[in-house]
Motif scaffolding. Structure first.
Motif, short mmCIF file in Angstrom:
data_model
loop_
_atom_site.label_atom_id
_atom_site.label_comp_id
_atom_site.label_asym_id
_atom_site.label_seq_id
_atom_site.Cartn_x
_atom_site.Cartn_y
_atom_site.Cartn_z
N ARG A 3 0.84 -1.21 0.00
CA ARG A 3 0.00 0.00 0.00
C ARG A 3 0.87 1.26 0.00
O ARG A 3 0.55 2.25 -0.64
N ASN A 15 -6.74 5.05 -5.00
CA ASN A 15 -7.87 4.19 -5.37
C ASN A 15 -8.02 4.06 -6.87
O ASN A 15 -8.34 2.98 -7.38
N ASP A 16 -7.80 5.14 -7.61
CA ASP A 16 -7.87 5.06 -9.07
C ASP A 16 -6.72 4.22 -9.62
O ASP A 16 -6.89 3.48 -10.60
N SER A 34 -5.23 9.42 -7.76
CA SER A 34 -5.54 8.91 -6.42
C SER A 34 -5.11 7.44 -6.32
O SER A 34 -5.08 6.72 -7.32
N PRO A 41 -7.51 -6.03 -7.31
CA PRO A 41 -7.10 -5.31 -6.10
C PRO A 41 -6.33 -6.18 -5.13
O PRO A 41 -5.69 -5.67 -4.21
#
Length: 100
Positions: free
Chosen positions: A71, A86-87, A84, A95
């Motif tokens: 992460r 998340n994008d 971002s 994921p």
């Protein structure tokens, strides 16, 4: 992040937005791996990307070959590419590639 040229006002760099029409999505659809597609789209050499992210350049080879991504690495890459986290994760094939 800001772009700057002496004598000109600073221009803010906006966050990119992931979509199926994004150039990286088109590159992925034509067979590029997600990481390689982003490196190509953003034209970032591994040495420059390493400087921007703090991630060793040889780690990029492992990521490019399908290794999982932490992460912290996702966050650093997202900052370097002005998108971002998340994008950026949405552009990955799964994921599950992201680990904490």
């Amino acid at each position: 992040m800001m772009s700057y040229r002496k004598g000109f006002p600073r221009i803010p760099i906006t966050l990119d937005t992931w979509s199926e029409r994004h150039p990286v999505a088109k590159s992925i659809a034509s067979g590029s791996y997600w990481f390689d597609a982003w490196v190509s789209q953003r034209t970032t050499y591994y040495s420059r990307l390493s400087h921007l992210t703090g991630i060793p350049a040889n780690r990029f080879i492992a990521i490019s070959q399908g290794d999982r991504v932490s992460r912290a690495e996702v966050d650093a890459l997202a900052r370097a590419w002005s998108i971002s986290a998340n994008d950026l994760i949405a552009s990955m094939p799964s994921p599950d590639l992201v680990v904490d």
